[in-house]
Scaffold this active site. Structure first.
Site, PDB file in Angstrom:
ATOM      1  N   TYR A  53     -25.923  18.242 112.410  1.00  0.00           N
ATOM      2  CA  TYR A  53     -27.267  18.334 111.602  1.00  0.00           C
ATOM      3  C   TYR A  53     -28.296  19.098 112.585  1.00  0.00           C
ATOM      4  O   TYR A  53     -28.321  18.782 113.730  1.00  0.00           O
ATOM      5  CB  TYR A  53     -27.737  16.980 111.226  1.00  0.00           C
ATOM      6  CG  TYR A  53     -26.965  16.080 110.186  1.00  0.00           C
ATOM      7  CD1 TYR A  53     -25.941  16.910 109.473  1.00  0.00           C
ATOM      8  CD2 TYR A  53     -27.048  14.555 109.987  1.00  0.00           C
ATOM      9  CE1 TYR A  53     -25.318  16.256 108.693  1.00  0.00           C
ATOM     10  CE2 TYR A  53     -26.656  14.136 109.201  1.00  0.00           C
ATOM     11  CZ  TYR A  53     -25.789  14.483 108.256  1.00  0.00           C
ATOM     12  OH  TYR A  53     -24.878  13.989 107.142  1.00  0.00           O
ATOM     13  N   SER A 211     -25.692  11.235  99.013  1.00  0.00           N
ATOM     14  CA  SER A 211     -26.413  11.848  98.085  1.00  0.00           C
ATOM     15  C   SER A 211     -26.506  11.062  96.723  1.00  0.00           C
ATOM     16  O   SER A 211     -26.220  11.372  95.746  1.00  0.00           O
ATOM     17  CB  SER A 211     -25.755  13.024  97.127  1.00  0.00           C
ATOM     18  OG  SER A 211     -26.384  13.925  96.645  1.00  0.00           O
ATOM     19  N   PRO A 212     -27.195   9.638  96.936  1.00  0.00           N
ATOM     20  CA  PRO A 212     -27.254   8.788  95.892  1.00  0.00           C
ATOM     21  C   PRO A 212     -28.187   9.285  94.644  1.00  0.00           C
ATOM     22  O   PRO A 212     -27.995   8.820  93.580  1.00  0.00           O
ATOM     23  CB  PRO A 212     -28.066   7.485  96.657  1.00  0.00           C
ATOM     24  CG  PRO A 212     -28.578   8.237  97.714  1.00  0.00           C
ATOM     25  CD  PRO A 212     -27.805   9.457  98.222  1.00  0.00           C
ATOM     26  N   LEU A 213     -29.016  10.095  94.849  1.00  0.00           N
ATOM     27  CA  LEU A 213     -30.107  10.889  93.772  1.00  0.00           C
ATOM     28  C   LEU A 213     -29.580  11.978  93.326  1.00  0.00           C
ATOM     29  O   LEU A 213     -30.058  13.004  92.259  1.00  0.00           O
ATOM     30  CB  LEU A 213     -31.274  10.850  94.189  1.00  0.00           C
ATOM     31  CG  LEU A 213     -32.071   9.696  94.849  1.00  0.00           C
ATOM     32  CD1 LEU A 213     -33.457  10.005  95.302  1.00  0.00           C
ATOM     33  CD2 LEU A 213     -31.778   8.453  93.896  1.00  0.00           C
ATOM     34  N   GLY A 216     -31.484  14.972  93.957  1.00  0.00           N
ATOM     35  CA  GLY A 216     -32.948  14.824  93.227  1.00  0.00           C
ATOM     36  C   GLY A 216     -32.923  14.651  91.646  1.00  0.00           C
ATOM     37  O   GLY A 216     -33.968  14.353  91.209  1.00  0.00           O
ATOM     38  N   LEU A 217     -31.754  14.823  91.148  1.00  0.00           N
ATOM     39  CA  LEU A 217     -31.736  14.819  89.586  1.00  0.00           C
ATOM     40  C   LEU A 217     -31.830  13.286  89.134  1.00  0.00           C
ATOM     41  O   LEU A 217     -32.566  12.997  88.296  1.00  0.00           O
ATOM     42  CB  LEU A 217     -30.422  15.248  89.232  1.00  0.00           C
ATOM     43  CG  LEU A 217     -30.312  16.837  89.280  1.00  0.00           C
ATOM     44  CD1 LEU A 217     -28.836  17.045  88.565  1.00  0.00           C
ATOM     45  CD2 LEU A 217     -31.064  17.487  88.741  1.00  0.00           C
ATOM     46  N   LEU A 218     -31.539  12.320  90.056  1.00  0.00           N
ATOM     47  CA  LEU A 218     -32.043  10.919  89.536  1.00  0.00           C
ATOM     48  C   LEU A 218     -33.215  10.253  89.975  1.00  0.00           C
ATOM     49  O   LEU A 218     -33.425   9.098  89.865  1.00  0.00           O
ATOM     50  CB  LEU A 218     -30.764  10.177  90.054  1.00  0.00           C
ATOM     51  CG  LEU A 218     -29.432  10.433  89.335  1.00  0.00           C
ATOM     52  CD1 LEU A 218     -28.238   9.619  90.278  1.00  0.00           C
ATOM     53  CD2 LEU A 218     -29.178   9.957  88.008  1.00  0.00           C
ATOM     54  N   GLY A 219     -34.016  11.184  90.635  1.00  0.00           N
ATOM     55  CA  GLY A 219     -35.219  10.812  91.390  1.00  0.00           C
ATOM     56  C   GLY A 219     -36.325  10.936  90.576  1.00  0.00           C
ATOM     57  O   GLY A 219     -37.683  11.012  91.059  1.00  0.00           O
TER      58      GLY A 219
END
Length: 330
Positions: A53, A211-213, A216-219
């Site tokens: 990272y 990547s739980p979102l 960003g599509l689920l945010g």
């Protein structure tokens, strides 16, 4: 904050995991330190990072930022369950990547140096290694554990079959083996429910969704677009996915609004309701994002809401919501 054991281990971790991938490339060191301090204030004790990272090969910039934060004292290291990863390339010479015994030794020493600590709580394989036998991997890992440099081991991006291979190899050596698996998992991407989740539950591994979102599509991306605040989430693959699934996202955001919840928190809470999930990785770029995410731990679902989410985001597999092997055969 709620806490749970990491898989079958006795290690107690927060149900939200602080992801640090943005530290350095997207978030300044000063802001990163402020976010980590605030995470501790909220009771978040589980931090996830990786040696690669920071985007500059071989530098481990994100680990360095965390290490300098630890070095500032005040019990920061002692209050943190620290997880990092190895596999990716840290140089241009052979044996500076993957999972040979040589690279495992070098990578661990490098992470310990950058993180300014003498041990890692959780050391994760960032990817499956197809050319190194697990006997070699576990032998190298056992040395690290005997030296007190690593307490627990985990995997990331493994298939269910890989989890079985790893655990059976560890069992033959009378080792604890893996205690966690870090996988891509969210409402849009539920493929781990076929093989990975059943294997993880069988072997007692805690699943840590990344990547739980879904980029960003689920945010709340449509709401943010209306507010001119979605530049980062609307580019590249996310833009194509948004165009393809716009109707679904609109329905999802309407459901969140009807429930009086932020779409991002709804997505995180759904993961927290899945059997075998330890906690999703959140990657806040601001204090406001971190503070807002705490609500996800409090959200409870009724059967109607869960059914609606299943309709919007169907489970994978030919037989619907069945795990393997039932997904393929009755």
């Amino acid at each position: 904050m709620e806490y749970t054991n990491l898989g079958r281990s006795g290690l107690s971790v927060s149900r939200l995991v602080l992801g640090t991938m943005n530290f350095g490339p997207e978030t300044s060191e000063e802001d990163s330190r402020t976010i980590m301090d605030r995470a501790h204030e909220h009771g978040i004790n589980f931090f996830d990072t990786a040696n690669v990272y920071g985007r500059t090969k071989g530098e481990g910039i994100t680990e360095q930022i965390i290490g300098r934060w630890f070095a500032s004292g005040d019990g920061r290291r002692e209050r943190t369950v620290l997880a990092t990863k190895l596999y990716g390339s840290m140089g241009d010479w052979p044996n500076e990547n993957r999972l040979s015994a040589l690279n495992i030794r070098r990578a661990a020493e490098g992470s310990l140096r950058r993180l300014q600590t003498d041990y890692l709580d959780l050391y994760q394989m960032h990817h499956i290694e197809r050319s190194t036998p697990f006997d070699e991997i576990w032998e190298a890992f056992s040395v690290l554990r005997q030296q007190g440099k690593v307490l627990y081991f985990g995997s990331s991006n493994f298939a269910g079959w890989h989890l079985a291979q790893a655990q059976e190899s560890a069992l033959r050596r009378h080792m604890l083996g893996l205690v966690s698996e870090q996988s891509l998992y969210n409402l849009f991407s539920r493929w781990v429910e076929l093989e990975v989740l059943p294997a993880a539950r069988h072997y007692g591994l805690g699943v840590i969704p990344w990547s739980p979102l879904h980029g960003g599509l689920l945010g709340g991306i449509l709401r943010k677009q209306r507010e001119n605040d979605a530049a980062r989430s609307a580019g590249g693959p996310a833009a194509a996915a948004l165009a393809e699934r716009r109707d679904t996202i609109e329905a999802y955001e309407k459901l969140a609004a009807d429930l009086g919840e932020d779409p991002a928190n709804l997505a995180l809470a759904w993961l927290l309701h899945q059997d075998g999930v330890t906690g999703p990785i959140i990657g806040p770029r601001t204090l406001a994002q971190l503070d807002n995410s705490l609500r996800s731990v409090e959200i409870k679902f009724d059967e109607k809401t869960l059914a609606t989410l299943d309709e919007l985001f169907p489970a994978p597999g030919p037989n619907g919501a069945q795990p393997a092997p039932e997904a393929y055969a009755w």
